[in-house]
Design an enzyme around this catalytic site. Structure first.
Site, short mmCIF file in Angstrom:
data_model
loop_
_atom_site.label_atom_id
_atom_site.label_comp_id
_atom_site.label_asym_id
_atom_site.label_seq_id
_atom_site.Cartn_x
_atom_site.Cartn_y
_atom_site.Cartn_z
N ARG A 110 9.60 -3.77 -8.13
CA ARG A 110 10.93 -3.86 -8.73
C ARG A 110 11.00 -4.89 -9.85
NH1 ARG A 110 13.84 -0.53 -5.69
NH2 ARG A 110 13.31 -0.29 -3.49
N GLY A 112 9.62 -3.81 -12.96
CA GLY A 112 9.41 -3.00 -14.15
C GLY A 112 7.96 -2.80 -14.53
N GLU A 139 3.92 10.16 -4.53
CA GLU A 139 5.36 10.29 -4.28
C GLU A 139 5.99 10.98 -5.48
OE1 GLU A 139 7.26 6.83 -2.01
OE2 GLU A 139 5.65 5.84 -3.11
N TYR A 143 7.68 10.07 -10.42
CA TYR A 143 7.19 10.39 -11.76
C TYR A 143 8.13 11.28 -12.56
CZ TYR A 143 3.00 8.08 -10.26
OH TYR A 143 2.13 7.13 -9.81
N PHE A 429 -7.91 13.96 -8.47
CA PHE A 429 -8.59 12.97 -9.31
C PHE A 429 -7.89 11.63 -9.23
CE2 PHE A 429 -5.79 15.71 -11.84
CZ PHE A 429 -4.93 14.82 -12.42
#
Length: 429
Positions: A110, A112, A139, A143, A429
């Protein structure tokens, strides 16, 4: 493991919550690799990998394509990008950054750091001239805010081979199968894989060294199963396919109950594929076959006698991000003619924002800036999801993620963006 033209030492100050000591984001140096990799492993739970696996990732690392976040002398964030070529609809092999090994130390969440590394990385990818970035997401929700979305899906199955039968095409009995040492036969298997790459969107053209990934032996991952086994298929004296797998024996009061665990299978034609699947269904002293991450439209699904006893599940696989909208859309072909103006939203990579006219068909495409009225409005995430032909623009519109601004434009674009075979990522990968 998952998960430009930038001079080493260039720094980026992360956006987000202020801290007393902002981290430095810079290109990885070779001397930093061990501490960088240890930080990554800790972010993924701290489980050590085998020396062989660690050495493989070190050998595949191109430091100029990797970044890290440093708090003083400590590595607190990691991110890398392999240089791949990705098959797209039409069969072209397009440069793509394979985003990998992304992690942030739990002590520095958290602040950045992930945003700073993603910012730096996408700027680099653009400078390298690679129109696509791809990743497999630990997760997926993380993204999306950086413009990625799931474009391929893998089929998992646990097939009750004691009850399910396979109906195979003519010619299967002409395929010769033999056991082979997985390492000794690696070159022949890799040649088979290379012949299959152009035939399906989402597949990766492997550079030298990547073939080793398929034969890594990690004792901790066997869970009672055998060492890796390999069967090679031959027709007319030529190697045309292979299957790599393990067997987990099990005995109960009523007899054998072993399981076949498929790791990898490839064939250059449907007859070879069928011969390999029939073999896996019939291995002695086993009653089930477990497969993971296979193509959604693989032929065996339509050859089994009882699909319900195959216990199918689908999971997201490759997530795609268009780094250069115009170049990416021009790189693929379209299975039906398209002539559409796209209003694209891309806050994280603003150079993609605005209107693009895409004109294309099975022979090629042109995509450039335009001032014409938009036909469809969508974000770069929807373009990434639909890019390889496995996710329908019409389905995304039904979900409220694509807006049709000219009647009829959605249906035509949805058909054009499709692909005759389901896109598939053959390995991580």
């Amino acid at each position: 493991m998952t998960t430009g033209a930038t001079t080493a030492g260039t720094t980026t100050r992360p956006a987000g919550r202020a801290t007393s000591s902002a981290a430095e984001v810079r290109t990885l140096r070779q001397d930093d690799w061990d501490s960088w990799y240890d930080t990554l492993l800790r972010a993924f739970g701290g489980v050590s990998e085998s020396a062989e696996e660690r050495e493989l990732w070190r050998a595949l690392t191109v430091c100029e394509r990797y970044v890290g976040a440093w708090d003083g002398e400590r590595v607190v964030g990691t991110a890398g990008a392999f240089g791949f070529r990705l098959t797209v609809p039409g069969g072209a092999s397009v440069p793509a950054a394979g985003v990998t090994m992304v992690g942030v130390s739990a002590t520095h969440r958290r602040r950045g750091l992930l945003t700073a590394m993603m910012r730096r990385q996408l700027d680099d990818v653009r400078a390298w001239g690679e129109p696509l970035a791809v990743l497999t997401a630990s997760e997926p929700m993380i993204y999306g805010r950086f413009g990625y979305d799931a474009a391929t899906f893998g089929l998992h199955a646990e097939i009750d081979t004691s009850r399910v039968r396979l109906s195979v095409p003519a010619g299967v009995d002409d395929v010769r199968l033999r056991y082979a040492d997985p390492v000794a036969e690696l070159d022949a298997c890799e040649a088979v894989y290379a012949r299959t790459v152009a035939g399906r969107p989402g597949m990766l053209a492997r550079l030298p060294g990547w073939e080793r990934l398929g034969v890594l032996e990690a004792e901790t991952e066997r869970d009672g199963a055998s060492a890796l086994q390999c069967v090679v298929a031959e027709r007319d004296g030529e190697v045309t396919g292979y299957a790599r797998f393990r067997v987990r024996p099990e005995w109960t009061d009523t007899g054998h109950n072993g399981q076949v665990l498929l790791q990898d299978l490839a064939g250059v034609d449907p007859v070879t594929d069928a011969a390999l699947w029939r073999f896996l269904f019939g291995i002695d002293l086993t009653t089930s076959l477990k497969v993971r991450g296979r193509p959604l439209d693989e032929a065996w699904r339509y050859q089994v006698s009882d699909i319900r006893r195959c216990r199918l599940r689908v999971r997201d696989s490759l997530h795609v991000r268009l780094v250069d909208v115009g170049a990416a859309l021009e790189a693929r072909t379209y299975q039906a003619p398209v002539d559409v103006v796209l209003e694209v939203e891309d806050a994280f990579c603003p150079w993609n924002e605005g209107r693009w006219r895409l004109t294309g068909d099975a022979g090629g495409a042109v995509c450039g800036r335009t001032a014409d009225a938009a036909d469809l409005a969508l974000s770069v995430r929807e373009l990434g999801a639909a890019y390889l032909g496995g996710v329908s623009l019409a389905a995304l519109a039904a979900a409220g993620r694509v807006r049709e601004l000219r009647p009829g434009a959605l249906a035509a674009a949805a058909v054009g963006f499709g692909a005759p075979t389901a896109p598939w990522l053959p390995h991580g990968f």
